[in-house]
Design a protein around this motif. Structure first.
Motif, PDB file in Angstrom:
ATOM      1  N   TYR A 153       0.922  -1.020  -0.026  1.00 29.50           N
ATOM      2  CA  TYR A 153      -0.282   0.108   0.044  1.00 29.50           C
ATOM      3  C   TYR A 153       0.788   1.281  -0.062  1.00 29.50           C
ATOM      4  N   VAL A 154       0.533   2.430  -0.856  1.00 32.39           N
ATOM      5  CA  VAL A 154       1.225   3.390  -0.709  1.00 32.39           C
ATOM      6  C   VAL A 154       0.448   4.501  -0.099  1.00 32.39           C
ATOM      7  N   GLN A 155       0.853   4.959   1.267  1.00 28.74           N
ATOM      8  CA  GLN A 155       0.294   6.098   2.100  1.00 28.74           C
ATOM      9  C   GLN A 155       0.719   7.228   1.608  1.00 28.74           C
ATOM     10  N   VAL A 156      -0.084   8.344   1.400  1.00 29.41           N
ATOM     11  CA  VAL A 156       0.513   9.683   1.055  1.00 29.41           C
ATOM     12  C   VAL A 156      -0.121  10.831   2.004  1.00 29.41           C
ATOM     13  N   ARG A 157       0.905  11.478   2.350  1.00 27.15           N
ATOM     14  CA  ARG A 157       0.407  12.770   3.150  1.00 27.15           C
ATOM     15  C   ARG A 157       0.619  14.054   2.383  1.00 27.15           C
ATOM     16  N   LYS A 158      -0.627  14.741   2.049  1.00 25.52           N
ATOM     17  CA  LYS A 158      -0.382  15.999   1.479  1.00 25.52           C
ATOM     18  C   LYS A 158      -0.688  17.001   2.503  1.00 25.52           C
ATOM     19  N   ALA A 159       0.234  17.961   2.346  1.00 21.21           N
ATOM     20  CA  ALA A 159       0.068  19.299   3.165  1.00 21.21           C
ATOM     21  C   ALA A 159      -0.318  20.406   2.222  1.00 21.21           C
ATOM     22  N   ASN A 160      -1.398  21.162   2.823  1.00 18.63           N
ATOM     23  CA  ASN A 160      -1.826  22.320   2.238  1.00 18.63           C
ATOM     24  C   ASN A 160      -1.378  23.411   2.894  1.00 18.63           C
ATOM     25  N   VAL A 161      -0.424  24.224   2.322  1.00 24.12           N
ATOM     26  CA  VAL A 161       0.101  25.498   3.280  1.00 24.12           C
ATOM     27  C   VAL A 161      -0.181  26.907   2.722  1.00 24.12           C
ATOM     28  N   ILE A 162      -0.849  27.723   3.644  1.00 20.96           N
ATOM     29  CA  ILE A 162      -1.154  29.008   3.108  1.00 20.96           C
ATOM     30  C   ILE A 162       0.009  29.799   3.929  1.00 20.96           C
ATOM     31  N   LYS A 163       0.519  30.836   3.025  1.00 25.82           N
ATOM     32  CA  LYS A 163       1.407  31.876   3.394  1.00 25.82           C
ATOM     33  C   LYS A 163       0.998  33.067   3.087  1.00 25.82           C
ATOM     34  N   LYS A 164       1.581  34.345   3.918  1.00 28.63           N
ATOM     35  CA  LYS A 164       1.215  35.404   3.844  1.00 28.63           C
ATOM     36  C   LYS A 164       2.460  36.164   3.825  1.00 28.63           C
ATOM     37  N   ASP A 165       2.748  36.822   2.569  1.00 26.82           N
ATOM     38  CA  ASP A 165       4.146  37.579   2.283  1.00 26.82           C
ATOM     39  C   ASP A 165       5.520  36.612   2.805  1.00 26.82           C
ATOM     40  N   VAL A 187       5.412  33.938   4.821  1.00 31.23           N
ATOM     41  CA  VAL A 187       5.621  33.443   6.247  1.00 31.23           C
ATOM     42  C   VAL A 187       4.098  32.742   6.537  1.00 31.23           C
ATOM     43  N   GLU A 188       4.576  31.307   6.750  1.00 31.45           N
ATOM     44  CA  GLU A 188       3.410  30.326   7.013  1.00 31.45           C
ATOM     45  C   GLU A 188       2.452  30.805   8.000  1.00 31.45           C
ATOM     46  N   LEU A 189       1.091  30.631   7.380  1.00 29.40           N
ATOM     47  CA  LEU A 189       0.072  31.158   8.534  1.00 29.40           C
ATOM     48  C   LEU A 189      -0.659  29.783   9.004  1.00 29.40           C
ATOM     49  N   THR A 190      -0.701  28.871   8.072  1.00 33.25           N
ATOM     50  CA  THR A 190      -1.298  27.431   8.521  1.00 33.25           C
ATOM     51  C   THR A 190      -1.077  26.389   7.468  1.00 33.25           C
ATOM     52  N   ARG A 191      -1.245  25.151   8.149  1.00 33.66           N
ATOM     53  CA  ARG A 191      -0.824  24.009   7.380  1.00 33.66           C
ATOM     54  C   ARG A 191      -1.942  22.982   7.933  1.00 33.66           C
ATOM     55  N   SER A 192      -2.340  22.545   6.884  1.00 37.23           N
ATOM     56  CA  SER A 192      -3.393  21.295   6.872  1.00 37.23           C
ATOM     57  C   SER A 192      -3.187  20.189   6.203  1.00 37.23           C
ATOM     58  N   PHE A 193      -3.420  19.077   6.527  1.00 35.94           N
ATOM     59  CA  PHE A 193      -2.882  17.744   6.205  1.00 35.94           C
ATOM     60  C   PHE A 193      -4.157  16.856   5.701  1.00 35.94           C
TER      61      PHE A 193
END
Length: 94
Positions: free
Chosen positions: A20-32, A34-40
């Motif tokens: 099985y291939v397990q994948v984690r995808k991170a969605n990253v939001i940055k402002k200028d 600088v990382e504001l949030t990261r969700s998986f």
């Protein structure tokens, strides 16, 4: 003040005898910059599914990033696919 959103495939793991291939995808939001949030988001890919005639239908990897697709192609050998097909058939309800 620029907001950007990027997607990173930051963890790809191969597990189990059926590869099985397990994948984690991170969605990253940055402002200028600088990382504001990261969700998986996580998901698992398997070598295929059975059709109505118990033939193994390969998993469609066309929507996957090249790195994920390459790993799947490398680990899903003919022997793995045959073992996975046998397991799927054995697990079918009577």
């Amino acid at each position: 003040m620029a907001l950007t959103e990027t997607t990173e495939y930051d963890k790809i793991e191969v597990v189990s005898q059926y590869k099985y291939v397990q994948v984690r995808k991170a969605n990253v939001i940055k402002k200028d910059g600088v990382e504001l949030t990261r969700s998986f988001e996580r998901y698992v890919l398997q070598a295929g599914t059975l059709d109505a005639s118990d033939n193994l239908v390969d998993t469609d990897l066309s929507g996957e990033p090249a790195e994920v697709s390459s790993i799947c192609t490398a680990v899903w050998t003919t022997d793995i696919k045959n073992a996975w097909k046998a397991k799927l058939i054995a697990d079918k309800p009577a």
